[in-house]
Design a protein around this motif. Structure first.
Motif, PDB file in Angstrom:
ATOM      1  N   SER A 249       0.821  -1.218   0.000  1.00 20.57           N
ATOM      2  CA  SER A 249       0.000   0.000   0.000  1.00 20.57           C
ATOM      3  C   SER A 249       0.854   1.267   0.000  1.00 20.57           C
ATOM      4  O   SER A 249       0.377   2.335  -0.396  1.00 20.57           O
ATOM      5  CB  SER A 249      -0.938   0.010   1.210  1.00 20.57           C
ATOM      6  OG  SER A 249      -0.200   0.086   2.418  1.00 20.57           O
ATOM      7  N   LYS A 250       2.110   1.150   0.406  1.00 15.62           N
ATOM      8  CA  LYS A 250       3.004   2.309   0.438  1.00 15.62           C
ATOM      9  C   LYS A 250       3.691   2.547  -0.899  1.00 15.62           C
ATOM     10  O   LYS A 250       4.341   3.568  -1.093  1.00 15.62           O
ATOM     11  CB  LYS A 250       4.071   2.118   1.520  1.00 15.62           C
ATOM     12  CG  LYS A 250       3.520   2.122   2.945  1.00 15.62           C
ATOM     13  CD  LYS A 250       4.625   1.899   3.952  1.00 15.62           C
ATOM     14  CE  LYS A 250       4.085   1.899   5.377  1.00 15.62           C
ATOM     15  NZ  LYS A 250       5.160   1.636   6.381  1.00 15.62           N
ATOM     16  N   MET A 251       3.561   1.607  -1.823  1.00 15.89           N
ATOM     17  CA  MET A 251       4.195   1.738  -3.133  1.00 15.89           C
ATOM     18  C   MET A 251       3.350   2.589  -4.068  1.00 15.89           C
ATOM     19  O   MET A 251       2.159   2.789  -3.852  1.00 15.89           O
ATOM     20  CB  MET A 251       4.419   0.342  -3.740  1.00 15.89           C
ATOM     21  CG  MET A 251       5.361  -0.534  -2.931  1.00 15.89           C
ATOM     22  SD  MET A 251       5.581  -2.169  -3.689  1.00 15.89           S
ATOM     23  CE  MET A 251       6.799  -2.889  -2.581  1.00 15.89           C
ATOM     24  N   LYS A 252       3.989   3.063  -5.142  1.00  9.35           N
ATOM     25  CA  LYS A 252       3.293   3.911  -6.097  1.00  9.35           C
ATOM     26  C   LYS A 252       2.116   3.193  -6.749  1.00  9.35           C
ATOM     27  O   LYS A 252       1.090   3.806  -7.051  1.00  9.35           O
ATOM     28  CB  LYS A 252       4.272   4.385  -7.176  1.00  9.35           C
ATOM     29  CG  LYS A 252       5.306   5.388  -6.656  1.00  9.35           C
ATOM     30  CD  LYS A 252       6.208   5.859  -7.777  1.00  9.35           C
ATOM     31  CE  LYS A 252       7.234   6.879  -7.265  1.00  9.35           C
ATOM     32  NZ  LYS A 252       8.142   7.348  -8.346  1.00  9.35           N
ATOM     33  N   LEU A 253       2.277   1.895  -6.990  1.00  6.14           N
ATOM     34  CA  LEU A 253       1.224   1.100  -7.615  1.00  6.14           C
ATOM     35  C   LEU A 253       0.409   0.334  -6.573  1.00  6.14           C
ATOM     36  O   LEU A 253      -0.191  -0.703  -6.883  1.00  6.14           O
ATOM     37  CB  LEU A 253       1.831   0.133  -8.638  1.00  6.14           C
ATOM     38  CG  LEU A 253       2.547   0.785  -9.828  1.00  6.14           C
ATOM     39  CD1 LEU A 253       3.187  -0.280 -10.706  1.00  6.14           C
ATOM     40  CD2 LEU A 253       1.580   1.639 -10.642  1.00  6.14           C
ATOM     41  N   ARG A 255      -2.430   0.794  -5.211  1.00  3.83           N
ATOM     42  CA  ARG A 255      -3.870   0.613  -5.455  1.00  3.83           C
ATOM     43  C   ARG A 255      -4.147  -0.600  -6.329  1.00  3.83           C
ATOM     44  O   ARG A 255      -5.269  -1.117  -6.352  1.00  3.83           O
ATOM     45  CB  ARG A 255      -4.461   1.870  -6.089  1.00  3.83           C
ATOM     46  CG  ARG A 255      -3.854   2.243  -7.427  1.00  3.83           C
ATOM     47  CD  ARG A 255      -4.433   3.540  -7.963  1.00  3.83           C
ATOM     48  NE  ARG A 255      -5.865   3.413  -8.187  1.00  3.83           N
ATOM     49  CZ  ARG A 255      -6.612   4.380  -8.707  1.00  3.83           C
ATOM     50  NH1 ARG A 255      -6.054   5.547  -9.031  1.00  3.83           N
ATOM     51  NH2 ARG A 255      -7.902   4.204  -8.889  1.00  3.83           N
TER      52      ARG A 255
END
Length: 291
Positions: A249-253, A255
């Motif tokens: 959830s903390k990554m750019k992708l 979602r």
């Protein structure tokens, strides 16, 4: 599903109607049992142990009467009480009073471990019993020799497999009940609670010790240790899922990656082994706090 949670919380009769009717329906659609046990969990979490037990007891009577009238069998209600409703009521009390989801999950695993050890203490020959059960499930046109070889291996672990399945169902019921409660009274609360789920290093060390005992010993001791390890696998799969959800959830992708995590777990169950290893090692790696 919020409409169902709102209906359950309207009163005792509504909660008993949902729990008992879904219990009967789950005989044809087993996953529905999760929603039935979540009803008991929601009432207990929101209104306390007594109210939860009242709904549990009355729902058991109602489910027994429904079963007798529809199927001519009321024994399944007793099975529901012992395997689903009573355990979910107990761990709901733990969660309500302790306010720690990790503790409630650990208690659920402990209930499963006690069940496994108790089964081995009371059953004369668990492997022989499971062999008789599994042999009855072999199709008439199946290659008996190959299947029999597989059964001879599986029978030594079936107690743990069945206990793990029961605990998974128990936890899903608890999680659904807690999610309902959060949606109605504390939006976003369950997500925060689940993502903070963690195990202590000493528990991970103890779990590794159980696996070492299973590998190093033989006979009944080794078999019990392996079956207990299967239940510990449930614990670390749940905690590992919480870890990966937080990290993704903390990554750019994020979602996209978070939904893919759950889709992968559903479609490729073997990936749970990797997830469990992450959950087992997280007390030392602390992946959620790494940037």
């Amino acid at each position: 599903m919020n409409f169902l949670a709102k209906y359950i919380m309207r009163g005792r009769m509504q909660a008993m109607l949902v729990a008992s009717s879904l219990a009967l329906l789950s005989l044809m659609m087993p996953p529905v049992s999760v929603v039935s046990s979540a009803t008991v969990a929601l009432v207990t979490l929101r209104r306390g142990a007594f109210e939860g037990f009242y709904v549990l007891a009355c729902s058991s009577v109602a489910a027994g009467l429904l079963g007798f009238l529809v199927l001519g069998n009321y024994q399944f209600a007793l099975l529901y009480v012992m395997v689903l409703w009573l355990p979910v009521w107990l761990i709901s009390i733990v969660l309500r009073e302790g306010q720690y989801l990790s503790l409630a999950v650990e208690i659920a695993i402990l209930i499963g471990i006690v069940g496994v050890i108790g089964f081995y203490l009371t059953a004369a020959d668990p492997a022989l019993m499971w062999k008789a059960v599994l042999s009855q499930m072999i199709p008439a046109d199946a290659p008996v020799t190959d299947i029999q070889r597989t059964i001879d291996i599986l029978v030594h672990y079936m107690t743990g497999v069945v206990a793990a399945g029961s605990v998974f169902g128990l936890l899903f019921g608890l999680f659904l009940g807690r999610w309902w409660q959060a949606n109605l009274y504390n939006p976003g609360g369950f997500k925060e609670e689940f993502l903070s789920l963690e195990t202590k290093p000493r528990l991970s060390i103890g779990s590794v010790a159980v696996i070492v005992i299973a590998l190093a010993s033989s006979g009944a001791i080794s078999e019990i240790a392996w079956n207990v390890s299967i239940l510990l696998f449930v614990l670390y799969t749940v905690s590992g899922t919480a870890v990966l959800h937080t990290v993704f959830s903390k990554m750019k992708l994020g979602r996209y990656m978070v939904p893919m995590l759950y889709i992968t777990l559903f479609l490729i169950p073997h990936i749970m082994l990797l997830v469990a290893l992450i959950g087992l090692s997280d007390p030392w790696l602390n992946l959620r706090k790494r940037k």
